[in-house]
Design a protein around this motif. Structure first.
Motif, mmCIF file in Angstrom:
data_model
loop_
_atom_site.group_PDB
_atom_site.id
_atom_site.type_symbol
_atom_site.label_atom_id
_atom_site.label_comp_id
_atom_site.label_asym_id
_atom_site.label_seq_id
_atom_site.Cartn_x
_atom_site.Cartn_y
_atom_site.Cartn_z
ATOM 1 N N GLY A 59 1.000 -1.329 -0.252
ATOM 2 C CA GLY A 59 0.157 0.446 -0.015
ATOM 3 C C GLY A 59 1.045 1.107 -0.113
ATOM 4 N N THR A 60 0.350 2.184 1.174
ATOM 5 C CA THR A 60 0.960 3.520 0.775
ATOM 6 C C THR A 60 2.963 2.885 1.157
ATOM 7 O OG1 THR A 60 -0.885 4.629 1.770
ATOM 8 C CG2 THR A 60 1.820 5.122 2.503
ATOM 9 N N SER A 61 3.139 1.792 2.136
ATOM 10 C CA SER A 61 4.761 1.577 2.266
ATOM 11 C C SER A 61 5.769 1.053 1.231
ATOM 12 C CB SER A 61 4.875 0.382 3.900
ATOM 13 O OG SER A 61 4.163 1.390 4.628
ATOM 14 N N SER A 105 7.565 -0.459 7.089
ATOM 15 C CA SER A 105 6.571 -0.471 7.568
ATOM 16 C C SER A 105 5.593 0.384 8.383
ATOM 17 C CB SER A 105 6.034 -2.037 8.058
ATOM 18 O OG SER A 105 4.423 -2.526 8.176
ATOM 19 N N GLN A 106 4.665 0.507 8.452
ATOM 20 C CA GLN A 106 4.445 1.499 9.410
ATOM 21 C C GLN A 106 3.796 1.227 10.655
ATOM 22 O OE1 GLN A 106 2.023 3.769 12.836
ATOM 23 N NE2 GLN A 106 1.160 2.097 11.423
ATOM 24 N N SER A 107 3.397 0.249 10.295
ATOM 25 C CA SER A 107 2.411 -0.953 12.048
ATOM 26 C C SER A 107 3.194 -2.080 12.347
ATOM 27 C CB SER A 107 1.525 -1.679 11.842
ATOM 28 O OG SER A 107 1.820 -2.581 10.495
ATOM 29 N N THR A 110 2.466 -5.834 9.444
ATOM 30 C CA THR A 110 1.482 -6.736 8.414
ATOM 31 C C THR A 110 2.103 -8.061 7.707
ATOM 32 O OG1 THR A 110 1.129 -3.870 7.798
ATOM 33 C CG2 THR A 110 1.361 -5.969 6.093
ATOM 34 N N VAL A 156 -6.849 4.845 9.463
ATOM 35 C CA VAL A 156 -6.377 3.246 8.765
ATOM 36 C C VAL A 156 -5.630 4.014 7.963
ATOM 37 C CG1 VAL A 156 -7.422 2.017 6.835
ATOM 38 C CG2 VAL A 156 -8.586 2.243 9.670
ATOM 39 N N ALA A 158 -3.087 6.037 6.064
ATOM 40 C CA ALA A 158 -1.546 6.357 6.286
ATOM 41 C C ALA A 158 -1.631 7.496 5.604
ATOM 42 C CB ALA A 158 -0.097 5.325 5.593
ATOM 43 N N LYS A 244 -5.780 7.342 -1.582
ATOM 44 C CA LYS A 244 -6.442 7.305 -0.637
ATOM 45 C C LYS A 244 -8.059 7.908 -0.732
ATOM 46 C CE LYS A 244 -3.551 6.651 1.450
ATOM 47 N NZ LYS A 244 -2.343 6.831 2.258
ATOM 48 N N GLU A 247 -9.970 4.661 -0.821
ATOM 49 C CA GLU A 247 -9.556 4.104 0.181
ATOM 50 C C GLU A 247 -10.843 5.169 1.578
ATOM 51 O OE1 GLU A 247 -6.220 4.626 2.617
ATOM 52 O OE2 GLU A 247 -5.852 3.283 3.354
HETATM 53 O O1 M6R Z 1 1.713 -0.590 8.636
HETATM 54 P P1 M6R Z 1 2.057 -0.432 7.221
HETATM 55 O O2 M6R Z 1 3.431 0.342 6.275
HETATM 56 O O3 M6R Z 1 2.916 -2.327 5.949
HETATM 57 O O4 M6R Z 1 0.521 -0.762 6.275
HETATM 58 C C1 M6R Z 1 0.669 -0.873 4.525
HETATM 59 C C2 M6R Z 1 -0.533 -0.703 4.134
HETATM 60 O O5 M6R Z 1 -1.673 -1.978 4.778
HETATM 61 C C3 M6R Z 1 -1.156 0.373 4.255
HETATM 62 O O6 M6R Z 1 -0.064 2.375 4.092
HETATM 63 C C4 M6R Z 1 -2.781 0.713 3.357
HETATM 64 O O7 M6R Z 1 -2.235 0.851 2.050
HETATM 65 C C5 M6R Z 1 -2.814 2.562 4.146
HETATM 66 N N1 M6R Z 1 -4.138 1.921 4.431
HETATM 67 C C6 M6R Z 1 -3.178 2.881 3.332
HETATM 68 O O8 M6R Z 1 -3.386 3.831 3.514
#
Ligand code: M6R
Length: 367
Positions: A59-61, A105-107, A110, A156, A158, A244, A247
């Motif tokens: 996704g965003t990452s 990865s933000q979280s 994933t 949700v 990013a 974006k 989503e």
């Molecule tokens: O936590 P992560 O960066 O690994 O998540 C990856 C994607 O699921 C996340 O960036 C998703 O695409 C966002 N909701 C987009 O806004």
């Protein structure tokens, strides 16, 4: 805490000057980049051992990863590839200890990225995690963790994660660049200066775009389809803008490389169809102008986003939004702001729960 904001998404968009400040904290001193985590890692695994870098994410990452690759391509002398984690795990090329895999990865939770990092390690590759959660499963797997330090992201969608990820990737590219032949000391100096001023530039961008965004958001009213086009880094940004809008505004938004539209998509351009044309890359502006002209001959409704003081688009678009200028390599950070706000306003105007869009979760723990 939401404080005075209606939604976390808006709060997180607006707090980007401070999240970026925190991402940059202590990482640029005396015009030099300091990344102690990377320093330590490369002491143990000398830079010369690597032949290739793979950047992976979802996704965003993944989009931040593509921008990171483009920056590294300009700064480093060896190949950098970028892949979706969900594809990389099962379809990667040959891996060995000569490969460096950077997981974004933000979280840090994933599943697609977690499986991918395990696969990379099982094949002998060394791994770096760029994450907002130092205690996550992905962080635990990685040989080196470079924290984004963006602060918790609740919505949700990013937003601040994206701008911090690109910032960390830029810092890492500059850090790695010290270890190879530099493109030119002046080039690096200018890039470092630009990265350092990001919090200020993003603040200016928020001020410049916030007033205009209401009328800008009307471009999506009563529309189900929308196109975003750009060239080079603007194309990658278009991918992020489209994600974006899908989503949080449930819009069928699609991104195209501007030069590709004539190869098929043009058939979908009918009178009034909204197209957002991103034109922030100086060396690609002339080509963008001719691509926009092609859309206008089909009466598409084109909204341009370009740098303040640049009049290349003025006569060819229906509406224009100006944003501040910075180093072209980090323009995707600045130009993301109006697209994030556009998605936010388009979603709220439609009455959707922008913080918790349907069918989606903040971290996806199944493949
Ligand atoms: O936590 P992560 O960066 O690994 O998540 C990856 C994607 O699921 C996340 O960036 C998703 O695409 C966002 N909701 C987009 O806004």
């Amino acid at each position: 805490l939401l404080n005075d904001y209606d939604h976390f998404m808006l709060k997180e968009i607006l707090e980007q000057p401070s999240s970026l400040k925190s991402t940059l904290n202590n990482r640029i001193k005396n015009k030099q980049v300091y990344l102690p985590e990377a320093e330590l890692f490369f002491r143990e695994h000398p830079y010369q051992q690597f032949r290739k870098i793979d950047i992976i994410g979802n996704g965003t990452s993944y989009h931040s990863g593509i921008i990171g690759k483009s920056i590294m391509d300009k700064l480093l002398s060896f190949p950098v590839e970028v892949s979706l984690s969900s594809e990389f795990t099962y379809e990667h090329g040959k891996l060995s200890e000569q490969h460096l895999v950077i997981v974004v990865s933000q979280s840090g939770e994933t599943a697609d990225s977690l499986t991918a990092i395990k696969e990379a390690k099982a094949n002998g590759a060394k791994t770096i995690a760029i994450t907002n959660n130092k205690r996550s499963n992905i962080a635990r797997q990685a040989d080196c963790i470079i924290p984004m330090n963006a602060g918790p992201e609740q919505a949700v969608a990013a937003t601040k994660a994206y701008t911090s990820q690109i910032t960390v990737l830029s810092l890492l590219a500059i850090h790695l660049c010290k270890k190879t032949e530099e493109p030119s000391p002046n080039f690096i100096k200018e890039l470092i200066e630009a990265v350092q001023t990001l919090p200020e530039i993003v603040k200016q961008t928020l001020v410049m775009t916030e007033d205009a965004i209401d009328s800008f958001a009307q471009v999506t009213n009563d529309q189900t389809n929308l196109f975003l086009i750009g060239r080079g880094l603007d194309y990658v940004l278009a991918l992020e803008g489209a994600l974006k809008l899908q989503e949080v505004a449930y819009l069928h938004a699609n991104a195209y490389a501007a030069g590709e539209v004539k190869h098929g998509t043009m058939a979908l351009i009918t009178p009034g169809v909204p197209v957002i044309a991103l034109a922030t890359q100086p060396h690609l502006k002339d080509k963008m102008v001719s691509n926009i002209r092609e859309l206008k001959t089909r009466d598409g409704y084109v909204v341009g986003i370009t740098n303040v003081g640049d009049d290349a688009l003025t006569d060819v678009v229906d509406e224009i939004m100006y944003i501040p200028e910075t180093h072209p390599l980090i323009m995707p950070i600045v130009a993301a702001i109006p697209l994030q706000l556009l998605a936010y306003y388009s979603g709220t105007v439609r009455g959707y729960n922008v913080d918790r869009p349907r069918n989606l979760a903040k971290s996806l723990t199944v493949e």
